[in-house]
Design a protein around this motif. Structure first.
Motif, PDB file in Angstrom:
ATOM      1  N   PHE A  84       0.824  -1.206   0.000  1.00  0.00           N
ATOM      2  CA  PHE A  84       0.000   0.000   0.000  1.00  0.00           C
ATOM      3  C   PHE A  84       0.862   1.261   0.000  1.00  0.00           C
ATOM      4  O   PHE A  84       0.505   2.273  -0.605  1.00  0.00           O
ATOM      5  CB  PHE A  84      -0.941   0.021   1.208  1.00  0.00           C
ATOM      6  N   GLY A  85       2.020   1.212   0.648  1.00  0.00           N
ATOM      7  CA  GLY A  85       2.931   2.356   0.615  1.00  0.00           C
ATOM      8  C   GLY A  85       3.386   2.700  -0.788  1.00  0.00           C
ATOM      9  O   GLY A  85       3.648   3.864  -1.100  1.00  0.00           O
ATOM     10  N   SER A  86       3.470   1.688  -1.677  1.00  0.00           N
ATOM     11  CA  SER A  86       3.854   1.964  -3.063  1.00  0.00           C
ATOM     12  C   SER A  86       2.756   2.716  -3.795  1.00  0.00           C
ATOM     13  O   SER A  86       3.030   3.534  -4.672  1.00  0.00           O
ATOM     14  CB  SER A  86       4.189   0.656  -3.791  1.00  0.00           C
ATOM     15  N   LEU A 110      -1.619  -0.527  -7.476  1.00  0.00           N
ATOM     16  CA  LEU A 110      -2.246   0.538  -8.252  1.00  0.00           C
ATOM     17  C   LEU A 110      -3.640   0.818  -7.719  1.00  0.00           C
ATOM     18  O   LEU A 110      -4.424  -0.108  -7.485  1.00  0.00           O
ATOM     19  CB  LEU A 110      -2.337   0.142  -9.728  1.00  0.00           C
ATOM     20  N   GLY A 111      -3.948   2.081  -7.528  1.00  0.00           N
ATOM     21  CA  GLY A 111      -5.281   2.448  -7.085  1.00  0.00           C
ATOM     22  C   GLY A 111      -6.326   2.052  -8.108  1.00  0.00           C
ATOM     23  O   GLY A 111      -6.194   2.351  -9.288  1.00  0.00           O
ATOM     24  N   GLY A 112      -7.344   1.350  -7.666  1.00  0.00           N
ATOM     25  CA  GLY A 112      -8.431   0.957  -8.548  1.00  0.00           C
ATOM     26  C   GLY A 112      -8.193  -0.303  -9.338  1.00  0.00           C
ATOM     27  O   GLY A 112      -9.081  -0.746 -10.080  1.00  0.00           O
ATOM     28  N   ALA A 113      -7.007  -0.917  -9.219  1.00  0.00           N
ATOM     29  CA  ALA A 113      -6.745  -2.169  -9.929  1.00  0.00           C
ATOM     30  C   ALA A 113      -7.558  -3.291  -9.290  1.00  0.00           C
ATOM     31  O   ALA A 113      -7.882  -3.234  -8.096  1.00  0.00           O
ATOM     32  CB  ALA A 113      -5.257  -2.504  -9.882  1.00  0.00           C
ATOM     33  N   HIS A 187      -9.589   5.634  -4.918  1.00  0.00           N
ATOM     34  CA  HIS A 187      -8.891   6.339  -5.994  1.00  0.00           C
ATOM     35  C   HIS A 187      -8.387   5.350  -7.042  1.00  0.00           C
ATOM     36  O   HIS A 187      -7.917   4.267  -6.728  1.00  0.00           O
ATOM     37  CB  HIS A 187      -7.715   7.134  -5.433  1.00  0.00           C
ATOM     38  N   ARG A 188      -8.468   5.760  -8.306  1.00  0.00           N
ATOM     39  CA  ARG A 188      -8.052   4.901  -9.409  1.00  0.00           C
ATOM     40  C   ARG A 188      -6.878   5.516 -10.157  1.00  0.00           C
ATOM     41  O   ARG A 188      -6.908   6.702 -10.502  1.00  0.00           O
ATOM     42  CB  ARG A 188      -9.210   4.682 -10.384  1.00  0.00           C
ATOM     43  N   HIS A 189      -5.848   4.701 -10.389  1.00  0.00           N
ATOM     44  CA  HIS A 189      -4.737   5.120 -11.234  1.00  0.00           C
ATOM     45  C   HIS A 189      -5.015   4.667 -12.663  1.00  0.00           C
ATOM     46  O   HIS A 189      -4.969   3.470 -12.967  1.00  0.00           O
ATOM     47  CB  HIS A 189      -3.422   4.505 -10.742  1.00  0.00           C
ATOM     48  N   SER A 190      -5.317   5.607 -13.523  1.00  0.00           N
ATOM     49  CA  SER A 190      -5.621   5.298 -14.913  1.00  0.00           C
ATOM     50  C   SER A 190      -4.339   5.228 -15.730  1.00  0.00           C
ATOM     51  O   SER A 190      -3.261   5.658 -15.297  1.00  0.00           O
ATOM     52  CB  SER A 190      -6.539   6.370 -15.495  1.00  0.00           C
ATOM     53  N   VAL A 212      -1.899 -10.553  -9.113  1.00  0.00           N
ATOM     54  CA  VAL A 212      -2.357  -9.166  -9.239  1.00  0.00           C
ATOM     55  C   VAL A 212      -1.174  -8.205  -9.242  1.00  0.00           C
ATOM     56  O   VAL A 212      -1.130  -7.253 -10.044  1.00  0.00           O
ATOM     57  CB  VAL A 212      -3.334  -8.818  -8.095  1.00  0.00           C
ATOM     58  N   PHE A 213      -0.205  -8.437  -8.388  1.00  0.00           N
ATOM     59  CA  PHE A 213       0.914  -7.508  -8.251  1.00  0.00           C
ATOM     60  C   PHE A 213       1.929  -7.691  -9.380  1.00  0.00           C
ATOM     61  O   PHE A 213       2.588  -6.719  -9.787  1.00  0.00           O
ATOM     62  CB  PHE A 213       1.547  -7.671  -6.870  1.00  0.00           C
ATOM     63  N   VAL A 214       2.042  -8.911  -9.900  1.00  0.00           N
ATOM     64  CA  VAL A 214       2.868  -9.130 -11.086  1.00  0.00           C
ATOM     65  C   VAL A 214       2.270  -8.360 -12.266  1.00  0.00           C
ATOM     66  O   VAL A 214       2.997  -7.712 -13.038  1.00  0.00           O
ATOM     67  CB  VAL A 214       2.967 -10.630 -11.403  1.00  0.00           C
ATOM     68  N   ASP A 215       0.946  -8.405 -12.403  1.00  0.00           N
ATOM     69  CA  ASP A 215       0.275  -7.646 -13.461  1.00  0.00           C
ATOM     70  C   ASP A 215       0.484  -6.148 -13.282  1.00  0.00           C
ATOM     71  O   ASP A 215       0.684  -5.415 -14.265  1.00  0.00           O
ATOM     72  CB  ASP A 215      -1.222  -7.959 -13.469  1.00  0.00           C
ATOM     73  N   ASN A 216       0.440  -5.676 -12.039  1.00  0.00           N
ATOM     74  CA  ASN A 216       0.685  -4.257 -11.775  1.00  0.00           C
ATOM     75  C   ASN A 216       2.088  -3.855 -12.224  1.00  0.00           C
ATOM     76  O   ASN A 216       2.287  -2.772 -12.797  1.00  0.00           O
ATOM     77  CB  ASN A 216       0.514  -3.949 -10.291  1.00  0.00           C
TER      78      ASN A 216
END
Length: 264
Positions: A84-86, A110-113, A187-190, A212-216
């Motif tokens: 979450f800090g990232s 990522l926000g909103g992922a 919040h969403r990171h577009s 999920v985090f690998v995809d991010n």
């Protein structure tokens, strides 16, 4: 400072460190010891450690702007964030590109992922346990159990796992009562946001982290102008904590970058 606990260690160029959800800045100490020659600035996020509670309605951009003020005051143009800090660090780079010149994002969020399904279920279980009057020790035990695999990698490191249990055991969980985390996670990171990032970015991912985090990480590599991925082998979702010796090399590489992308 501004109701947030801030701790400084070492001398040299300043680096701001942002921990994960339910953690605090004390968990950075082993990694700081492996990174001499830097002035490490640890911050307890609101609702964590020695900082003030997280207030309902606080948004991710507002929190990022507040932390950017601290970074600016400390002359910390490098920011390291875990999980979450990232996500907060990423937003700082968007809110204050003139301040944040280097990003190191571990277990990138990522926000909103789309969330990890097991993590989403666990969060709901935590809310139910909290409403049922669960003690902090019970909350920590539930939060650290797998699945989801947030803490699975720590099972190979008993001392770290005990330390995490101690830190998380002090967490108040007040954000579950107030619903305050909703303002941050909404919040969403577009893609449009990500292409605006001008900070030199290093993404650190454990080879056993959740998909999920690998995809991010792949999304950041694709969208951020100067971004490279470094994999920490034999680690899970918390590579900076699970494998500090190996992670220190990747973190140092990200912090030592001196060039900056020119604004298009």
């Amino acid at each position: 400072m501004n109701g947030l606990r801030v701790v400084e260690s070492g001398t040299g160029p300043a680096v701001l460190w942002l921990h994960g959800y339910t953690m605090d800045l004390t968990l950075w100490e082993p990694l700081w010891g492996l990174l001499p020659g830097w002035r490490h600035i640890g911050v307890d996020l609101p609702g964590h450690g020695g900082s003030e509670p997280l207030r309902p309605g606080v948004t991710l951009p507002a929190l990022a702007a507040r932390l950017a003020e601290i970074a600016s005051a400390e002359r910390a143009d490098r920011v390291v964030g875990l999980s979450f800090g990232s996500c907060v660090a990423l937003q700082m780079a968007l809110e204050a590109p003139e301040v944040v010149r280097h990003l190191v994002l571990a277990a990138p969020t990522l926000g909103g992922a789309p969330p990890d399904p097991a993590a989403r279920r666990r969060y709901l279980e935590l809310m139910m346990l909290r409403r049922a009057g669960g003690a902090r020790e019970q909350m920590a035990e539930l939060w650290m159990s797998s699945p989801p695999d947030i803490f699975r990698g720590t099972e190979a490191h008993p001392e770290l796992r005990a330390r995490l249990r101690e830190v998380i055991g002090r967490h108040s969980w007040a954000e579950l009562d107030s619903g305050a985390m909703a303002g941050l996670t909404a919040h969403r990171h577009s893609a449009e946001d990500l292409v605006r990032i001008r900070a030199r970015t290093t993404v650190i991912i454990g080879d056993s982290d959740m998909p999920v985090f690998v995809d991010n990480a792949k999304m950041l590599e694709k969208m951020v102008a100067q971004c490279d991925i470094r994999t920490i082998y034999h680690s899970g979702h918390l590579p900076l904590l699970e494998c500090p010796e190996m992670s220190a090399k990747a973190v140092f590489a990200g912090l030592a970058l001196s060039e900056r992308v020119d604004t298009a």
